[in-house]
Enzyme design. Structure first.
Site, PDB file in Angstrom:
ATOM      1  N   LEU B 222      -8.031  -5.745   0.892  1.00  0.00           N
ATOM      2  CA  LEU B 222      -7.517  -6.357   2.110  1.00  0.00           C
ATOM      3  C   LEU B 222      -7.031  -5.298   3.103  1.00  0.00           C
ATOM      4  CD1 LEU B 222      -6.696  -8.994   3.533  1.00  0.00           C
ATOM      5  CD2 LEU B 222      -4.456  -8.771   2.470  1.00  0.00           C
ATOM      6  N   ASP B 223      -7.532  -5.353   4.317  1.00  0.00           N
ATOM      7  CA  ASP B 223      -7.108  -4.468   5.395  1.00  0.00           C
ATOM      8  C   ASP B 223      -7.381  -2.988   5.088  1.00  0.00           C
ATOM      9  OD1 ASP B 223      -6.219  -6.782   6.561  1.00  0.00           O
ATOM     10  OD2 ASP B 223      -4.141  -6.489   5.988  1.00  0.00           O
ATOM     11  N   GLU B 224      -8.309  -2.729   4.172  1.00  0.00           N
ATOM     12  CA  GLU B 224      -8.550  -1.335   3.788  1.00  0.00           C
ATOM     13  C   GLU B 224      -9.960  -0.869   4.124  1.00  0.00           C
ATOM     14  OE1 GLU B 224      -6.441   0.776   2.670  1.00  0.00           O
ATOM     15  OE2 GLU B 224      -4.774  -0.340   1.821  1.00  0.00           O
TER      16      GLU B 224
END
Lengths: 278, 278, 278, 278
Positions: B222-224
């Site tokens: 997530l969000d990476e």
């Protein structure tokens, strides 16, 4: 022994230039460390900057490159060597000081040969860094006479670039002509806004919400030379023009130092009245 | 008939790649309209994007390029064709609306196949643009079941990219795996600051002086995923978190549209967990 | 004789505070040169900074102000006086050098009492400015023992603020407690991204497109203190982490100097873990 | 019943204005929700914007305020009411579209009465939002005759502001005079750079490294009215002027929408040829 060089080429655009130039490097078994090209389609002009490593003789490489590019090509093969600069200043210390700190830190990428100023204000600062300071007052002198003295002093040194670190005097065409594409100035506005004297006062009067700074090569037309770097700073109605000036100093020094760094790394091509920057 | 194509190559770095590739173009008498390369020295990886014009057969060109580059090379020869996208959204209209206006203007560079949303809020807006709107509510459904319905709907369309225009649901690894390097998300913070839920509230609590937005490819973490574009907006103590959210929306939509434009122009390479952007 | 003072008040919010405070000034025939207020509605807290000129006795004014504001009020009446700072540094010269140049120029708004460093690298630079330099090596010493020596040296001086100009050591709670709201640090990332060691390497690994710098008051929680100023610099895939570090230095020094200037002008209130800046 | 109003005062500066005005609010038991003042020392002019809540009669409050401020004071007590705007456009959809999306979203803070355009291009877009679109071609008409038709159409509506969302025609003094401080324009450069026609072409020719956008009130002097908001976008040698135009559109629409939002919230005072913005 393995060497390293920056190869800069600009010439009329033609088919196959990337191929022909990279073939020269390939045939000589040179490594390409870094390569950037640009074609200005409007001017039909090709620009290339390549960092090569390997075994080569500079003159031979130059000759071979010449043989594959158009006749009008301007080719430079630049081996690593610390460049030399001469600084001109007036009274303000921020732009000059920023360069001095980078110099002392080994971060400037150039040797400072001397500082020449039309006021004696900055002597103390400059001499603390063991750099020759030449005070050449302009009072009671015509622009031509004063400038002749400055040029005489400058010509005592060998150097690659003259950096105007807030040198608040206008240069004559004679001076500009003597050092073509070698003079870098910082103008305290985002050009072409606020050409001429006291841009901060002009900005204040106009009520702008951003002020800026522009580093450019000096040409005959005041504040009209090829732009190297620009930046802006937000301001608002609470700023007096003195506040704008104070806030603007940070932009000025950073933009000048950034432009100088690009020039010293041979990343800046002049393209008519513009620049190509890799 | 003369054609135009974008050639994208990424492979292990090796000596002479620029020469060998440009030789292929030269031998076939193709014009290089635009050319950019980059070598990631840490990963020893070469990236090149060239726009060529001339007479060529795509498959032949592809084969010939393959013969001169390392075996691991990923080569694409992309002819001009309007790409297709599918949009996922929730309730907010700013990012979606920005894309719709560009689409209507012919400025988007893609066709919008449909909008899928987990709320019905945006139906009116989307249908005004004659774009199919599919409302797939998530209430009372497990993440897996809801997502299966979304995928079923998506798979009715052929498309190049899925754009999450403020789609406020977390995707499962299954979804992400189904569309590798095809999902673009806008996260409402300058990642990696404020990962996860309600970044503006987090930013407000932390008392930051800048907020931001990040467009990135979606990966399992997530969000990476690889960052494509980021921008920031200054804030101050007078901003509530709602004010930050309001101010941030402009950043979000501009960053997402800019990232989408880069991707649609085939300017973005994924390089591990990073991007190379020409 | 006419005097000038900065009046800073922060207290629980209450009806009529602006009226009651401005009445004190009006009744004493003081001029308001500049006035800014802010109410943090979430914390129900009132902040006001007023520059007054006129005839007044500081203690009398203070007493009268106390009588009109809530009991918890924190009131300061600050007369013009050059503040004093102590600088802590390690090896890097850019942030320190920027402050030194401003100091020499009379632009800093503070006297530098001394520079304390855990390496001897910066001695030459500092002593060129005739500022005491104290080298306190940390080698072979526990954090506590080294810090005790630093504090012993610091306490030889009277000062208003301690400025960490890239002091690369973590301070213990004991140190932080000894100088509450007096320690200003520059962190080389846009916090809260990249807390901890080597933010540029972290930024490089993450593949961000912007890097930043954050000036903040130091509290017990590493990199978690109230933020005073932040700024960012765009980067791209061509930047190594060393390039990011180099580019980031400009941001660091400008942000630190800007934060220091705000603090020295008494424009910064600490509000829990945030700041209010007028 | 408790009410809420924005009180805007600008007048010649005088001693005790903050005290006298806040006394009026205090005596009437009004709450100050938000308060900002500014004194332009050069013009000796005082500006104040206060949001008050409580029980009051607007006319009574107005009268009482008048009695405590200098005679030249301009006082407005503005109760919450959705403002109305008229949009003028030509062919480009980005600035107009941004406003339409905000409008649909309820985020604009104004009702759009109609769009008037000198081309029919935008009709389809506008009518999708159920907003009246009036096409008033300028072909074969003198500026005066065309403008008279536009004014006739405008005057069918009641409105607070006229927003020029890339309306590519110059207004006559007659038009400007008819709607004083009511016309907001977006100019596609960071004024005062590139006044006049085709700023992006001018920017391209000059080789600048930043382009920008400026929202301003329209006065008789073309591109010389009080500036409300400005922003810039970095460009480089690879940008054609068409690329600059494309990149600049994002800046234009964001700056116009931001300026419009400030104006609609009654945060903007005109101060001679400048603005004061709270």
């Amino acid at each position: 022994m393995e060497k390293r060089a920056r190869v800069l080429i600009d010439c009329e655009d033609a088919k196959g230039l990337v191929y022909k130039i990279s073939k020269v490097f390939y045939d000589r078994d040179l490594n390409i460390d870094n390569n950037r090209e640009f074609v200005d389609k409007e001017q039909n002009r090709f620009f290339m900057r390549t960092v090569v490593t390997g075994l080569f003789d500079v003159n031979e490489l130059l000759e071979e490159l010449k043989s594959v590019v158009p006749d009008d090509a301007h080719i430079r093969v630049i081996e690593p060597k610390t460049k030399k600069i001469v600084l001109l200043a007036t009274k303000e210390s921020h732009a000059l000081g920023d360069i001095l700190i980078r110099y002392m830190d080994g971060d400037l990428g150039a040797d400072i040969e001397c500082v020449i100023a039309n006021h004696d204000t900055l002597r103390d600062l400059v001499e603390r860094f063991d750099i020759p300071f030449h005070y050449i007052p302009a009072e009671d002198l015509s622009r031509e006479v004063h400038e002749a003295k400055v040029m005489e002093q400058i010509d005592q040194y060998t150097f690659d670039y003259i950096v105007l670190a807030k040198y608040m005097r206008i240069l004559t065409p004679k001076f500009v002509k003597a050092y073509p594409q070698q003079i870098i100035n910082i103008h305290h506005s985002f050009l072409p806004a606020f050409i001429g004297a006291n841009p901060y006062k002009q900005a204040f009067e106009r009520g702008v919400k951003i002020i800026g700074a522009t580093a450019h090569f000096v040409t005959d037309d005041l504040d009209e030379g090829p732009i190297i770097a620009q930046d802006v700073i937000p301001v608002n109605h609470r700023f007096s023009w003195k506040d704008m000036q104070r806030a603007g100093r940070d932009g000025e020094k950073i933009v000048l130092s950034r432009a100088l760094s690009l020039v010293l790394q041979d990343r800046v091509f002049v393209n008519g009245n513009k620049t190509v920057i890799f």
